[in-house]
Design an enzyme around this catalytic site. Structure first.
Site, PDB file in Angstrom:
ATOM      1  N   GLU A 142       1.559  -0.474  -4.942  1.00 35.37           N
ATOM      2  CA  GLU A 142       0.530   0.514  -5.283  1.00 35.37           C
ATOM      3  C   GLU A 142       1.224   1.830  -5.593  1.00 35.37           C
ATOM      4  OE1 GLU A 142      -3.323   3.017  -3.856  1.00 35.37           O
ATOM      5  OE2 GLU A 142      -1.625   2.730  -2.535  1.00 35.37           O
TER       6      GLU A 142
ATOM      7  N   ASP B 104       0.825  -1.208   0.000  1.00 33.09           N
ATOM      8  CA  ASP B 104       0.000   0.000   0.000  1.00 33.09           C
ATOM      9  C   ASP B 104       0.864   1.266   0.000  1.00 33.09           C
ATOM     10  OD1 ASP B 104      -2.734   1.143   0.462  1.00 33.09           O
ATOM     11  OD2 ASP B 104      -1.742   1.966   2.238  1.00 33.09           O
TER      12      ASP B 104
HETATM   13  C1  NOJ Z   1      -4.344   3.175  -0.772  1.00 38.00           C
HETATM   14  C2  NOJ Z   1      -5.479   2.251  -0.500  1.00 38.00           C
HETATM   15  O1  NOJ Z   1      -5.790   1.564  -1.680  1.00 38.00           O
HETATM   16  C3  NOJ Z   1      -6.615   3.105   0.000  1.00 38.00           C
HETATM   17  O2  NOJ Z   1      -7.820   2.403   0.050  1.00 38.00           O
HETATM   18  C4  NOJ Z   1      -6.227   3.649   1.338  1.00 38.00           C
HETATM   19  O3  NOJ Z   1      -7.215   4.535   1.793  1.00 38.00           O
HETATM   20  C5  NOJ Z   1      -4.896   4.397   1.270  1.00 38.00           C
HETATM   21  N1  NOJ Z   1      -3.913   3.734   0.483  1.00 38.00           N
HETATM   22  C6  NOJ Z   1      -4.321   4.578   2.639  1.00 38.00           C
HETATM   23  O4  NOJ Z   1      -3.843   3.362   3.133  1.00 38.00           O
END
Ligand code: NOJ
Length: 550
Positions: A285, A222
């Site tokens: 991500e 993430d």
């Molecule tokens: C990216 C995640 O996909 C999202 O859902 C989240 O709110 C943020 N990062 C914070 O962790």
């Protein structure tokens, strides 16, 4: 439960059956990743929120669909300020989702079916109720003070710099008691860890080992671009393209708060842990422009295996723009960089709502015939749309902080629609988010019985991809864009497929090269399989074709 092994499916790492040759594609290059948002997949205990036994109970469906791995959004203990992305213990399971034993059972049942399990690893921040942060904020001289990012207020008061949180407002919150601000890229309830501190690094790398030891096959990491921030905390510059409808975070270019060069060291360290076990996968991500995204493969491939490519979520849906995107991405990839494609996720509006139902079928064909690992977001395979959320049922903190701009993520997170039964087969209780009004017709049970459904299109596309090496891991050759039609080839040995995608709502014609001929092996529409194609292929409005060239 009956054992379901897919013929020709890749074997699991560590079983001794799959040791790929150096130049053989790995399971995740051949494979398809299916993204499960656990709160919304399957509820087994009637509390209206999905759980781990629920996911386990649906593994046979995922095998039938033909995917190779599931990535599960966070399942850890959390106050749920950001629905699990605010973790209080990285090495446990939230009771709402079940227990560690349920998790072990899920992994065992998945592996028995040759399905891999990927977890969501949240390294950038914790919950403000995490014991580390509770200690960190206790006093300026607490041994864990430096585990988070603390700065004095600006001279004269106010936040230390101009950084804006992703969900709106300053990215700094003043802790009145100790007189300093802590940094949070997201909510104030999500303080950022200080990855420059070796103790934090060591502890967080151990989290990876904890789950690897329990058998997970990899991680989606993430907020990876945020993990290291500028060591001088310089102000971010204004975004010259900013318009108010974009939300406050977009008002600045996140030059100093994200994508810092030192993040590559952190990634190498994470990758080092994954490489302690063979065959594990790391997806990052990373919302970044292509030229920056591809740097996350790392030097010589020492970075993440798959920097998630979200550009299909962000590119206007027309043949020229999509064709230009695919070509630009293919050109930018380093030699060792394997591509990845994403059509929807839990943070962006669903593809069927973005491009419309007919074009969502074309998008499915694009996703499943491009070179690169496809990621399918749960429910896209039945054509789920965003669900309008009445104001009283809004859950997402982003919508609550910055209302009315369409940034809220609840619409794309509604419960999976399994059947026409009350609760859509998702729950016997009150679902945490409203069910779509469409569920009595748009559900797995109904669509499996309907040959022309979106679900059966996905199934046919996946089956074809699994059967044809050219489509799974073959070369990509662009054939250009003419009007609304995007064309490319996938090739392996003497197998050659021409993919023609009509991104327009009018019928179209694609002239083949002289001496080129073939046969339609798959269409987004029923009744075309086996049609021979010579001279020119005729496409119906919103039609995609996969043609096996002779
Ligand atoms: C990216 C995640 O996909 C999202 O859902 C989240 O709110 C943020 N990062 C914070 O962790």
């Amino acid at each position: 439960m009956m054992e379901v092994r897919r013929p020709g499916g890749p074997a699991l790492p560590g079983t001794g059956r799959d040791k790929p040759e150096m130049d053989e594609p790995t399971w995740w290059q051949r494979g398809i990743v299916y993204h499960v948002y656990p709160r919304s997949f399957q509820d087994c205990n009637g509390d209206g929120v999905g759980d781990l036994p629920g996911i386990t109970s649906r593994l046979d469906y995922l095998c039938w669909l033909g995917v190779d791995a599931i990535w599960i959004s966070p399942i850890y203990p959390s106050p749920m300020a950001d629905f699990g992305y605010d973790v209080t213990d990285h090495c446990a399971v939230h009771p709402m989702f079940g227990t560690l034993a349920d998790f072990d059972d899920l992994v065992a049942e998945a592996h028995r079916r040759d399905l891999r399990v990927l977890l969501d690893y949240v390294p950038n921040h914790t919950s403000d109720r995490h014991p580390w942060f509770v200690e960190s904020r206790a006093s300026r001289d607490n041994p864990r003070r430096d585990w988070y990012i603390w700065r004095d207020p600006a001279p004269g008061g106010g936040p230390p710099n101009n950084w804006v949180a992703n969900f709106g407002g300053s990215a700094w919150t003043l802790d009145e008691r100790t007189g300093q601000n802590y940094y949070h890229a997201y909510l104030p309830d999500q303080p950022d860890l200080n990855w420059r501190n070796p103790a934090v690094r060591a502890k967080m790398l151990d989290v990876l080992r904890f789950w690897l030891d329990r058998g997970v096959d990899g991680f989606r990491v993430d907020a990876l671009r945020q993990v290291i921030k500028d060591d001088q905390f310089r102000d971010n510059p204004p975004n010259p393209d900013y318009r108010p409808g974009m939300g406050p975070y977009q008002s600045l270019l996140p030059r100093y708060s994200t994508d810092r060069p030192e993040v590559q060291d952190v990634i190498r360290a994470m990758r080092g842990v994954l490489d302690e076990r063979p065959g594990r996968l790391m997806i990052g991500e990373l919302y970044l422009p292509i030229h920056r995204l591809v740097t996350y493969y790392g030097e010589g491939g020492s970075g993440v295996h798959l920097p998630a490519n979200f550009h299909l979520l962000l590119t206007p849906w027309n043949a020229e723009a999509v064709g230009a995107l695919v070509d630009a991405y293919e050109r930018a990839l380093p030699e060792f960089g394997w591509p990845n494609w994403v059509l929807s996720n839990h943070d962006r509006h669903r593809v069927a709502s973005r491009v419309g139902e007919a074009q969502a079928r074309v998008a499915a064909m694009l996703l499943l015939t491009l070179r690169g690992t496809p990621t399918i977001y749960y429910g896209d395979e039945i054509g789920m749309h965003d669900v309008p959320i009445p104001p009283g049922r809004v859950q997402d903190p982003w919508e609550k902080n910055v209302p009315g701009l369409g940034l809220g993520r609840d619409p794309e997170r509604t419960p999976m629609q399994w059947s026409p039964d009350p609760g859509a087969g998702f729950t016997e209780g009150e679902p945490w988010l409203p069910l779509s009004d469409e569920y009595p017709e748009r559900n797995v049970m109904a669509e499996r019985a309907e040959p022309g459904s979106m679900l059966n299109l996905y199934h046919r596309l996946i089956t074809l991809r699994r059967a044809e090496t050219a489509l799974a891991v073959g070369r990509y050759r662009p054939r250009g864009v003419r009007g609304d039609v995007l064309a490319y080839e996938r090739l392996d040995g003497d197998r050659r497929f021409l993919v023609l995608l009509n991104l327009g709502h009018e019928s179209a014609k694609w002239a083949l090269e002289p001496d080129e001929a073939g046969e339609v092996v798959l269409s987004t529409h029923l009744g075309r399989g086996g049609d021979s194609v010579a001279d020119a292929a005729r496409l119906r409005p919103d039609e995609g074709l996969v043609i096996a060239l002779a």
